[in-house]
Design a protein around this motif. Structure first.
Motif, PDB file in Angstrom:
ATOM      1  N   GLY A   1       0.912  -1.332   0.024  1.00  0.00           N
ATOM      2  CA  GLY A   1      -0.134  -0.194   0.178  1.00  0.00           C
ATOM      3  C   GLY A   1       0.800   1.269  -0.075  1.00  0.00           C
ATOM      4  N   SER A   2       1.836   1.283   0.814  1.00  0.00           N
ATOM      5  CA  SER A   2       2.584   2.479   0.809  1.00  0.00           C
ATOM      6  C   SER A   2       3.541   2.519  -0.470  1.00  0.00           C
ATOM      7  CB  SER A   2       3.715   2.401   2.087  1.00  0.00           C
ATOM      8  OG  SER A   2       4.272   1.186   2.099  1.00  0.00           O
ATOM      9  N   MET A   3       3.950   1.453  -1.071  1.00  0.00           N
ATOM     10  CA  MET A   3       4.653   1.666  -2.285  1.00  0.00           C
ATOM     11  C   MET A   3       3.939   2.070  -3.267  1.00  0.00           C
ATOM     12  SD  MET A   3       7.236   1.406  -4.306  1.00  0.00           S
ATOM     13  CE  MET A   3       8.561   0.268  -3.587  1.00  0.00           C
ATOM     14  N   LEU A   4       2.354   1.662  -3.460  1.00  0.00           N
ATOM     15  CA  LEU A   4       1.531   2.190  -4.322  1.00  0.00           C
ATOM     16  C   LEU A   4       1.398   3.613  -4.210  1.00  0.00           C
ATOM     17  CD1 LEU A   4      -1.735  -0.318  -4.433  1.00  0.00           C
ATOM     18  CD2 LEU A   4       0.033   0.227  -6.114  1.00  0.00           C
ATOM     19  N   GLN A   5       1.275   4.307  -2.843  1.00  0.00           N
ATOM     20  CA  GLN A   5       1.144   5.537  -2.753  1.00  0.00           C
ATOM     21  C   GLN A   5       2.302   6.486  -3.152  1.00  0.00           C
ATOM     22  OE1 GLN A   5       2.674   8.171  -0.670  1.00  0.00           O
ATOM     23  NE2 GLN A   5       1.011   9.457  -1.658  1.00  0.00           N
ATOM     24  N   TYR A   6       3.685   5.807  -2.681  1.00  0.00           N
ATOM     25  CA  TYR A   6       4.879   6.405  -3.091  1.00  0.00           C
ATOM     26  C   TYR A   6       4.996   6.380  -4.539  1.00  0.00           C
ATOM     27  CZ  TYR A   6       9.676   6.458  -4.658  1.00  0.00           C
ATOM     28  OH  TYR A   6      10.718   6.704  -5.598  1.00  0.00           O
TER      29      TYR A   6
ATOM     30  N   ALA B   1      -9.187  16.359   0.261  1.00  0.00           N
ATOM     31  CA  ALA B   1      -9.309  15.068   1.121  1.00  0.00           C
ATOM     32  C   ALA B   1      -9.545  15.127   2.627  1.00  0.00           C
ATOM     33  CB  ALA B   1      -8.015  14.159   0.787  1.00  0.00           C
ATOM     34  N   PHE B   2      -8.774  16.277   3.139  1.00  0.00           N
ATOM     35  CA  PHE B   2      -8.927  16.419   4.687  1.00  0.00           C
ATOM     36  C   PHE B   2     -10.370  16.879   5.032  1.00  0.00           C
ATOM     37  CE2 PHE B   2      -8.289  19.036   8.483  1.00  0.00           C
ATOM     38  CZ  PHE B   2      -7.874  18.116   9.336  1.00  0.00           C
ATOM     39  N   ASP B   3     -10.812  17.948   4.197  1.00  0.00           N
ATOM     40  CA  ASP B   3     -12.096  18.587   4.600  1.00  0.00           C
ATOM     41  C   ASP B   3     -13.366  17.576   4.014  1.00  0.00           C
ATOM     42  OD1 ASP B   3     -10.983  20.827   5.492  1.00  0.00           O
ATOM     43  OD2 ASP B   3     -11.028  21.662   3.403  1.00  0.00           O
ATOM     44  N   LYS B   4     -13.008  16.369   3.590  1.00  0.00           N
ATOM     45  CA  LYS B   4     -14.085  15.471   2.901  1.00  0.00           C
ATOM     46  C   LYS B   4     -14.657  16.151   1.865  1.00  0.00           C
ATOM     47  CE  LYS B   4     -14.275  12.446   6.858  1.00  0.00           C
ATOM     48  NZ  LYS B   4     -12.739  12.234   6.774  1.00  0.00           N
ATOM     49  N   LYS B   5     -14.105  16.750   0.965  1.00  0.00           N
ATOM     50  CA  LYS B   5     -14.738  17.553  -0.117  1.00  0.00           C
ATOM     51  C   LYS B   5     -14.108  17.119  -1.550  1.00  0.00           C
ATOM     52  CE  LYS B   5     -16.479  21.739   2.534  1.00  0.00           C
ATOM     53  NZ  LYS B   5     -15.907  22.865   3.330  1.00  0.00           N
TER      54      LYS B   5
ATOM     55  N   GLU C   1      -9.257  11.182   3.232  1.00  0.00           N
ATOM     56  CA  GLU C   1      -9.951  10.497   2.067  1.00  0.00           C
ATOM     57  C   GLU C   1      -8.917   9.627   1.218  1.00  0.00           C
ATOM     58  OE1 GLU C   1     -13.289  12.712   0.784  1.00  0.00           O
ATOM     59  OE2 GLU C   1     -14.648  11.820   2.141  1.00  0.00           O
ATOM     60  N   TRP C   2      -9.117   8.687   0.621  1.00  0.00           N
ATOM     61  CA  TRP C   2      -8.320   8.215  -0.538  1.00  0.00           C
ATOM     62  C   TRP C   2      -8.720   9.074  -1.927  1.00  0.00           C
ATOM     63  CZ3 TRP C   2      -9.886   6.386  -5.677  1.00  0.00           C
ATOM     64  CH2 TRP C   2      -8.753   5.723  -6.303  1.00  0.00           C
ATOM     65  N   ILE C   3      -7.385   9.409  -2.268  1.00  0.00           N
ATOM     66  CA  ILE C   3      -7.456  10.383  -3.366  1.00  0.00           C
ATOM     67  C   ILE C   3      -7.380   9.826  -4.923  1.00  0.00           C
ATOM     68  CG2 ILE C   3      -6.394  12.404  -4.221  1.00  0.00           C
ATOM     69  CD1 ILE C   3      -5.443  13.104  -1.401  1.00  0.00           C
ATOM     70  N   PRO C   4      -8.370  10.013  -5.983  1.00  0.00           N
ATOM     71  CA  PRO C   4      -8.013   9.372  -7.092  1.00  0.00           C
ATOM     72  C   PRO C   4      -6.761   9.812  -7.849  1.00  0.00           C
ATOM     73  CG  PRO C   4     -10.252  10.227  -6.744  1.00  0.00           C
ATOM     74  CD  PRO C   4      -9.545  10.796  -5.582  1.00  0.00           C
TER      75      PRO C   4
ATOM     76  N   GLU D   1      -3.427   0.786   0.266  1.00  0.00           N
ATOM     77  CA  GLU D   1      -3.223   2.465  -0.091  1.00  0.00           C
ATOM     78  C   GLU D   1      -4.353   3.179   0.737  1.00  0.00           C
ATOM     79  OE1 GLU D   1      -4.158   4.094  -3.590  1.00  0.00           O
ATOM     80  OE2 GLU D   1      -1.904   4.932  -3.979  1.00  0.00           O
ATOM     81  N   LYS D   2      -5.447   2.581   0.492  1.00  0.00           N
ATOM     82  CA  LYS D   2      -6.590   3.362   1.149  1.00  0.00           C
ATOM     83  C   LYS D   2      -6.215   3.561   2.637  1.00  0.00           C
ATOM     84  CE  LYS D   2     -11.614   3.817   1.006  1.00  0.00           C
ATOM     85  NZ  LYS D   2     -12.037   3.595   2.519  1.00  0.00           N
ATOM     86  N   ASP D   3      -5.807   2.549   3.560  1.00  0.00           N
ATOM     87  CA  ASP D   3      -5.559   2.494   4.856  1.00  0.00           C
ATOM     88  C   ASP D   3      -4.511   3.563   4.940  1.00  0.00           C
ATOM     89  OD1 ASP D   3      -7.517   0.663   5.145  1.00  0.00           O
ATOM     90  OD2 ASP D   3      -5.972  -1.135   5.343  1.00  0.00           O
ATOM     91  N   PHE D   4      -3.590   3.762   4.090  1.00  0.00           N
ATOM     92  CA  PHE D   4      -2.435   4.504   4.325  1.00  0.00           C
ATOM     93  C   PHE D   4      -2.846   5.839   4.198  1.00  0.00           C
ATOM     94  CE2 PHE D   4       0.909   7.370   2.779  1.00  0.00           C
ATOM     95  CZ  PHE D   4       2.054   6.822   3.134  1.00  0.00           C
ATOM     96  N   TYR D   5      -3.831   6.555   3.546  1.00  0.00           N
ATOM     97  CA  TYR D   5      -4.561   7.613   3.536  1.00  0.00           C
ATOM     98  C   TYR D   5      -5.419   7.899   4.863  1.00  0.00           C
ATOM     99  CZ  TYR D   5      -2.650   9.013  -1.281  1.00  0.00           C
ATOM    100  OH  TYR D   5      -2.208   9.513  -2.296  1.00  0.00           O
ATOM    101  N   THR D   6      -6.059   6.877   5.168  1.00  0.00           N
ATOM    102  CA  THR D   6      -6.829   6.788   6.350  1.00  0.00           C
ATOM    103  C   THR D   6      -6.131   7.173   7.745  1.00  0.00           C
ATOM    104  OG1 THR D   6      -8.447   5.361   5.359  1.00  0.00           O
ATOM    105  CG2 THR D   6      -8.628   5.652   7.570  1.00  0.00           C
TER     106      THR D   6
END
Ligand SMILES: Nc1nc2c(ncn2[C@H]2C[C@H](O)[C@@H](COP(=O)(O)OP(=O)(O)OP(=O)(O)O)O2)c(=O)[nH]1
Ligand SMILES: [Mg+2]
Ligand SMILES: [Mg+2]
Ligand SMILES: [Zn+2]
Length: 598
Positions: free
Chosen positions: A261-266, A333-337, A317-320, A307-312
Motif C-alpha cells: 500500500g505504501s509503495m502504491l502511494q509513493y 481530502a482532509f475536508d472530505k470535499k 480520504e483516498w484520493i483518485p 493504499e486506502k488505509d495509508f491515507y486513512t
DNA sequence: GCCGTTTTCGGCCCGACTGTTTTCAGTCG
C-alpha cells in the motif's frame, strides 16, 4: 519565449545557484517554478500580460519580478550574473546520464582549458579527456567514475537513452506486453503500473511498475532479461531500471505484500503530491515513505498493505490518482470535499463519430458504417450517438449543391434508421443525431451555408486549418464561430496534436465565457494524440462555469473504445458527472441538444 | 524563494544506488 524556454531558463539559474552554493531551498523553489510553468496550459506571456504571474503555483513576488524583466527586456540581469559564471558547454553535458550539475561544472571547466581544441564540441573534448584518462585525477573522481562517464557518453552518442515522452495509449500497449512476460515469474504476486501512467497523464516519461514478489532478487533478475531490453540502466536490491527499444525506460520497484500500500502511494506520485503529503504528515510527527509511516517519536514504522488505509491513517480520504498533482487535493481530502469524478460507466453517448457515408467530404471520411457504429454504441451502453461527418468540400460546389448534399445525407441516414429499422435492432440507442463537424474558416465563418443547417440536428465546430494566428485574431475567429445557430460543441478546441503540433494561441477566458453564454459544450476529444481540451484547461473552463462533452472523434468503429482516455482527461480536470453533458440520460440530453431558438 | 482557516516567520520529503569515502556527496526518482 515559450513556457518550455522559460522553465529551461529557470533550471539553468537553479543549476548555477547549486554550483555557487546558494541556499538549497531557493534552488528547489526555482526548479519547482520551472516544473510548474512547463505544465501550464496557457502561454505564460499571456498570464504576464494579465498581471497574473503570481497566481502560478511556485511563482512569488521575486520570480514574478524577474519574469517581468525577462519578458520586457529579453533577459534578466540577476539571472545572467549567475549563469555567466558557468563554463561554456556546461549545460550541454547535463543531458548525459549520471552527469549532474557538480560533475558538469568540474568537467566543463577542465574541457575549456588550453590543451583542448576549443573548436571541437564539448562532447568531443570530453571523449579526448576520457581517452587520455585524465578525468580520474580530478578531485572527487576516480577510475570507476571515469569509466561510468565513458560508458554514459558512449550511450548518449549511440542514442541508447530515454527518448521523448510517449503517448499514454502507447504506454498502455507496452505495459500490457510487459505484464504478459512478468506473469510468467511465479514469484510475482501483484503487478501495478504507477507514476504518471496511473495518474493517466496525457504522456508518460517512463513506465513505472511495482510488483510484490516472494523472491525479489529472482524477480529483478528476471525483469532485466526482458527480451526487449537494450540497456540495464540501474540495478539494485529494491528494483531495476531498464531501457527497451524505441528509447522507453521502465522503472521497477519490488516490495513485500505487507508494504504494498505504501509503495502504491509513493510510486504513484506525483512528486509534488508526495512532497505536500509528507509535509502535511510531518506536522503530525509522521514521516512517510514507500516503506510505511514512521512515528518520529517512537521511531517505529507502521506497514500498510492497502493504499486506502495509508491515507486513512493520516486522516485523509483516498484520493483518485488522476488528481494527485498538488492542486489542492490534500486539503479537499482532509475536508472530505473531494469531487466525485466522472467515470467511464457514466457515459451515455458519443457525439463525435465519423461514418463511411459516401459524399464529397472536406476531410477524411470514417471507415465504418452506421450499423457497425450502432452496434458498438449499444454494446457500450449508450443511449444516443452523433454522426458528425465533416462538412462537404466547399471548392467545386455551390451553396445549393452543398445544401442538397446535406439534405440527401439526412434522408439516407433516416432511411437506414427507420425504413431499415436499425434503431429497432439496437433499442438501447434511442437516437442518432444527424450532425456535421464544420470547419471554422480563417475569418471565423463556418464552412457551410446556413441553410444546410435545416437538415442537421446540431453541429460541432472545429479548427482544421490556419492554426498559427496571433492570439487576438484567433480568439475573434473562435468567438465569431461560436455565435452561429445550431452550434452545440466546440471540437478539439486547442487543435494540438501531442508531440506533433502545438496548441493554438487564444484567450481562453474569452472563449470559455462565450461557450457559457451560448450554452455550447467544450469537447474533450478522446483521440489519444489529441486529448483536447487538455486537463489543465478543463480545470480552468470548469472555473468559468463551462460544461463538456467527451467524444471519441472515431474514424473507425473500434476507436469508440477510446472513450476512457477522454474520461481520464476530464477526471484530471476535476470534472464530475454533472459537468459532462453526455452522462445525461437521453431525455435530458435531448432537451439541451434539440433546444430551439437558434 | 515560496507559503499560510491554528503561522507573514520559519519551516521546506525521503529513499535507492554508486563511488570515493572514514561518514558523505552526487544523481536520480
Ligand atoms: N517523494 C518523492 N517521490 C518522488 C520523487 N520523484 C519521483 N517520485 C515518485 C513519484 C513519481 O510519480 C514516481 C515516479 O517518478 P517519475 O520520475 O517516473 O515521475 P512520473 O511518473 O510522475 O512522471 P513521468 O511521466 O515519468 O515524467 O516516483 C521525489 O523527488 N520525491
Ligand atoms: Mg514515470
Ligand atoms: Mg520513473
Ligand atoms: Zn472529427
Amino acid at each position: 519565449m515559450n513556457n518550455k524556454q522559460v522553465s529551461e531558463k529557470l533550471r539553468e539559474v537553479a543549476i548555477a545557484y547549486e554550483i555557487l552554493g546558494e541556499n538549497r531551498f531557493r534552488i528547489n523553489a526555482y526548479n519547482q517554478a520551472a516544473d510548474s510553468i512547463e505544465n501550464l496550459s496557457t502561454d505564460i506571456q499571456q498570464i504576464w500580460q494579465r498581471g497574473d504571474l503570481q497566481k502560478i503555483p511556485g511563482v512569488g513576488g521575486s520570480l514574478a519580478q524577474h519574469l517581468d524583466e525577462l519578458f520586457t527586456k529579453g533577459s534578466v540581469k540577476h539571472f545572467e550574473e549567475f549563469t555567466n559564471k558557468m563554463p561554456a558547454g556546461m549545460y550541454d553535458l547535463l543531458i548525459i546520464r549520471t552527469i549532474g550539475p557538480k560533475t558538469a561544472f568540474k568537467l566543463s571547466k577542465l574541457l575549456n582549458e588550453k590543451p583542448y581544441n576549443q573548436r571541437a564540441s564539448i562532447y568531443e573534448r570530453l571523449e579526448t579527456a576520457l581517452n587520455n584518462k585524465v578525468i580520474q585525477d580530478l578531485e572527487g573522481f576516480g577510475e570507476k567514475r571515469q569509466q561510468d562517464i565513458y560508458d554514459a557518453l558512449k550511450k548518449y552518442k549511440s542514442g541508447t537513452r530515454k527518448k521523448k515522452r510517449i503517448l499514454l495509449s502507447d504506454a498502455d500497449v507496452i505495459s500490457q506486453r510487459l505484464s504478459v512476460y512478468l506473469k510468467k515469474d511465479k514469484n510475482i504476486q501483484k503487478i501495478d503500473y504507477l507514476g504518471s501512467f496511473r495518474r493517466r497523464k496525457e504522456t508518460v516519461g517512463d513506465i513505472d511498475v511495482s510488483v510484490a514478489s516472494k523472491n525479489p532478487a529472482q524477480t529483478i533478475n528476471y525483469f532485466i532479461q526482458y527480451p526487449d531490453v537494450v540497456d540495464v540502466v540501474d540495478q539494485g536490491e529494491k528494483g531495476a531500471t531498464i531501457l527497451i527499444n524505441d528509447g522507453v525506460q521502465i522503472d521497477l520497484r519490488v516490495i513485500d505484500l505487507s508494504r504494498y500500500g505504501s509503495m502504491l502511494q509513493y510510486f504513484t506520485g506525483s512528486k509534488y503530491h508526495n512532497i505536500r503529503l509528507r509535509e502535511y504528515a510531518l506536522e503530525k510527527d509522521l514521516s512517510l515513505s514507500e516503506w510505511g509511516i514512521k512515528d518520529k517519536k517512537t521511531g517505529k514504522t507502521k506497514k500498510f498493505s492497502s493504499e486506502k488505509d495509508f491515507y486513512t491513517f493520516i486522516k485523509l480520504e483516498w484520493i483518485p490518482p488522476e488528481i494527485r498533482e498538488d492542486q489542492g487535493e490534500i486539503e479537499a481530502a482532509f475536508d472530505k470535499k473531494l469531487p466525485k469524478l466522472v467515470t467511464s460507466s457514466d457515459i451515455k453517448g458519443d457525439l463525435h463519430i465519423h461514418s463511411d457515408y459516401d459524399y464529397p467530404s472536406s476531410h477524411d471520411r470514417g471507415a465504418s458504417n452506421l450499423e457497425e457504429l450502432l452496434k458498438k454504441a449499444s454494446d457500450r451502453g449508450y443511449e444516443y450517438i452523433g454522426l458528425s461527418d465533416h462538412n462537404p468540400k466547399l471548392s467545386g460546389h455551390t451553396d445549393k449543391q452543398i445544401i442538397a448534399i446535406t439534405k440527401e445525407r439526412k434522408t439516407y441516414i433516416e432511411h437506414l434508421l427507420y425504413d431499415n429499422k436499425l434503431l429497432q435492432k439496437y433499442p438501447r440507442v434511442k437516437k442518432v443525431y444527424i450532425m456535421y463537424e464544420v470547419d471554422i474558416r480563417t475569418n471565423g465563418a463556418l464552412a457551410l451555408p446556413e441553410q444546410a443547417l435545416d437538415y442537421l440536428d446540431g453541429i460541432i465546430i472545429s479548427l482544421h486549418s490556419n492554426f498559427v494566428l496571433p492570439s487576438q485574431e484567433m480568439t475573434q475567429r473562435i468567438v465569431k464561430a461560436l455565435s452561429f445557430p445550431k452550434v452545440r460543441i466546440f471540437g478539439h478546441p486547442t487543435g494540438r496534436l501531442i508531440n506533433e503540433r502545438e496548441q493554438i494561441a487564444a484567450d481562453w477566458h474569452q472563449v470559455f465565457e462565450m461557450c457559457k453564454k451560448n450554452q455550447i459544450a467544450l469537447e474533450i476529444n478522446s483521440s489519444p494524440k489529441r486529448l483536447d481540451l487538455p486537463d489543465m484547461l478543463v480545470q480552468e473552463a470548469l472555473k468559468s462555469g463551462c460544461f463538456f462533452t467527451i467524444d471519441t472523434d472515431s474514424h473507425q468503429v473500434n476507436q469508440m473504445d477510446h472513450m476512457p482516455y477522454g474520461v481520464s482527461v476530464a477526471r484530471r480536470g476535476w470534472a464530475q458527472k454533472s459537468d459532462i453533458l453526455n452522462t445525461q440520460p437521453f431525455e435530458r440530453f435531448d432537451k439541451w441538444f434539440m433546444r430551439g431558438g437558434d
